[in-house]
Enzyme design. Structure first.
Site, mmCIF file in Angstrom:
data_model
loop_
_atom_site.group_PDB
_atom_site.id
_atom_site.type_symbol
_atom_site.label_atom_id
_atom_site.label_comp_id
_atom_site.label_asym_id
_atom_site.label_seq_id
_atom_site.Cartn_x
_atom_site.Cartn_y
_atom_site.Cartn_z
ATOM 1 N N LYS A 35 24.261 29.728 105.799
ATOM 2 C CA LYS A 35 24.872 30.506 104.705
ATOM 3 C C LYS A 35 26.304 30.860 105.083
ATOM 4 O O LYS A 35 26.693 30.735 106.246
ATOM 5 C CB LYS A 35 24.044 31.759 104.442
ATOM 6 C CG LYS A 35 23.979 32.722 105.624
ATOM 7 C CD LYS A 35 22.958 33.831 105.375
ATOM 8 C CE LYS A 35 22.874 34.762 106.569
ATOM 9 N NZ LYS A 35 21.746 35.712 106.431
ATOM 10 N N TYR A 252 53.810 48.325 115.336
ATOM 11 C CA TYR A 252 53.758 49.392 114.327
ATOM 12 C C TYR A 252 53.132 50.663 114.892
ATOM 13 O O TYR A 252 52.132 50.613 115.600
ATOM 14 C CB TYR A 252 52.939 48.939 113.121
ATOM 15 C CG TYR A 252 53.628 47.896 112.270
ATOM 16 C CD1 TYR A 252 54.816 48.192 111.616
ATOM 17 C CD2 TYR A 252 53.080 46.629 112.125
ATOM 18 C CE1 TYR A 252 55.448 47.234 110.826
ATOM 19 C CE2 TYR A 252 53.701 45.675 111.332
ATOM 20 C CZ TYR A 252 54.877 45.984 110.692
ATOM 21 O OH TYR A 252 55.486 45.042 109.920
HETATM 22 C C1 LIG Z 1 20.999 35.413 107.590
HETATM 23 C C2 LIG Z 1 19.512 35.354 107.630
HETATM 24 C C3 LIG Z 1 18.864 34.905 108.777
HETATM 25 C C4 LIG Z 1 19.581 34.532 110.048
HETATM 26 O O1 LIG Z 1 19.856 35.709 110.774
HETATM 27 P P1 LIG Z 1 20.550 35.620 112.214
HETATM 28 O O2 LIG Z 1 20.530 37.020 112.692
HETATM 29 O O3 LIG Z 1 21.924 35.123 111.983
HETATM 30 O O4 LIG Z 1 19.725 34.693 113.011
HETATM 31 C C5 LIG Z 1 17.486 34.800 108.748
HETATM 32 N N1 LIG Z 1 16.789 35.139 107.637
HETATM 33 C C6 LIG Z 1 17.387 35.596 106.520
HETATM 34 C C7 LIG Z 1 16.570 35.969 105.347
HETATM 35 C C8 LIG Z 1 18.772 35.728 106.486
HETATM 36 O O5 LIG Z 1 19.354 36.175 105.379
#
Ligand SMILES: *Cc1c(COP(=O)(O)O)cnc(C)c1O
Length: 361
Positions: A35, A252
């Site tokens: 994702k 800054y």
């Molecule tokens: C993003 C996600 C994961 C992966 O999580 P990580 O901590 O990056 O391994 C697993 N299951 C769901 C439902 C997610 O949304």
């Protein structure tokens, strides 16, 4: 010459890290979670390293199309399921498996016309309280799905809120097992932290952050502890060097003042490149592979770094903001994230579009 900041994606590191998930969950099939455009690594660049996975899990339908366009014929899972009824047409066409977390999604499926029955994962809310059916309503949801001609196989999933921390997963796992007891179907419960810290459970594990070389439970454990390799390097170069006298300030707000004579380098990378603005003086950075720290505030396009440990550094010296440096040096993204009060996840997802990204090694 283009501005020297660039991001590199390392397919061999992705493959190595995926192997760590397999080793930790030897009896499970592994979803590579891609994702957010493979956590900022870009799906097309990450694919070469992750194609050894058993499936790809993601949220966005356009990303699912991109994975299919790369030639992937295996499973793809939509982790939040569909967002509107017509998304189901794409699921049918691309053979996407999808999470079902709400009664509304079941209604949509019931009204969907398809030749090709869908594989779905029924999401159970065991305490995270974001998505899913309560343990008490999961049986009736399952029965509704099981009666639909649009559905062929029903699996079960839940998500842990504390796999990386002290509370752990036992209470949620218990609720999940009680809710799904006696119901047939495959199970998927574990994210990266659950895979690494709590051992493999279920038929499918969902490996996200570990694939990308960030420890899900930093600072309790680091990537060396888990034998993970950085899958992304953010690097640039010094574009100027300044010699400070005692009392001179940097950047800054004059947030840093030199205590005595000191050389600092100016790096072509700032918050408009995705470097965290909240990283204060003392954030680790590598110059020519030598560990040093930032000084003063991060600006939009520049950072200042202390050159005391790297006296030979000059304009043009290579600067590693995170990832792999020269001569085998490594700066874990988790260290930079921690110094900025955030997590590796956020930094890798936030590399800005103006930073060129390419695969290397
Ligand atoms: C993003 C996600 C994961 C992966 O999580 P990580 O901590 O990056 O391994 C697993 N299951 C769901 C439902 C997610 O949304």
């Amino acid at each position: 010459m283009p501005r020297p900041v660039e991001a590199l994606v390392h397919p061999a590191a992705l493959a190595h890290n995926l192997g760590r998930a397999r080793a930790a969950a030897p009896d499970a099939r592994v979803w590579a979670v891609v994702k957010a455009d493979a956590y900022g690594h870009r799906i097309e660049l990450a694919y070469a390293g992750l194609r050894g996975a058993d499936g790809f899990a993601l949220l966005d339908l356009a990303e699912a199309e991109r994975v299919r366009a790369l030639g992937w014929r295996g499973p793809i899972l939509l982790l939040e399921g569909v967002f509107e009824p017509r998304d189901l047409e794409l699921c049918s066409r691309l053979q996407l498996w999808h999470m079902v977390h709400s009664a509304e999604q079941i209604d949509w499926l019931a009204a969907h016309k398809t030749q090709q029955p869908h594989r779905v994962f029924l999401k159970i809310n065991t305490g995270m309280n974001r998505l899913g059916f309560t343990p008490g309503s999961c049986r009736s949801a399952w029965a509704r799905l099981a009666a639909l001609p649009q559905v062929d196989e029903i699996s079960f999933a839940t998500h842990f809120s504390d796999a990386d921390g002290e509370r752990g997963i036992a209470h949620q796992l218990e609720a999940f097992e009680a809710a799904t007891r006696d119901l047939p179907g495959e199970r998927s419960v574990a994210n990266s932290a659950a895979i690494l810290r709590h051992g493999a459970r279920g038929d499918w594990v969902r490996a996200g952050i570990l694939c990308y070389g960030s420890a899900p439970d930093y600072p309790a454990h680091d990537i060396r502890h888990w034998d993970l390799r950085p899958a992304m390097t953010l690097r640039s170069r010094l574009i100027a060097v300044q010699s400070l006298q005692a009392g001179d300030s940097v950047g800054y707000g004059s947030r840093y003042r030199a205590a005595g004579a000191q050389r600092i380098g100016i790096v072509a990378c700032g918050y408009a490149d995705g470097y965290p603005r909240h990283a204060g003086t003392g954030t680790p950075v590598l110059v020519d592979g030598v560990r040093t720290t930032t000084v003063g505030r991060v600006s939009m396009d520049m950072i200042a770094v202390d050159l005391t440990p790297v006296p030979h550094a000059a304009s043009g010296s290579e600067v590693t903001l995170w990832g792999r440096g020269p001569q085998g040096s490594v700066l874990a993204i988790d260290e930079v994230a921690h110094a900025a009060g955030t997590v590796g996840y956020e930094l890798m997802c936030a590399v800005a579009p103006r930073v060129p990204l390419r695969a290397e090694g």
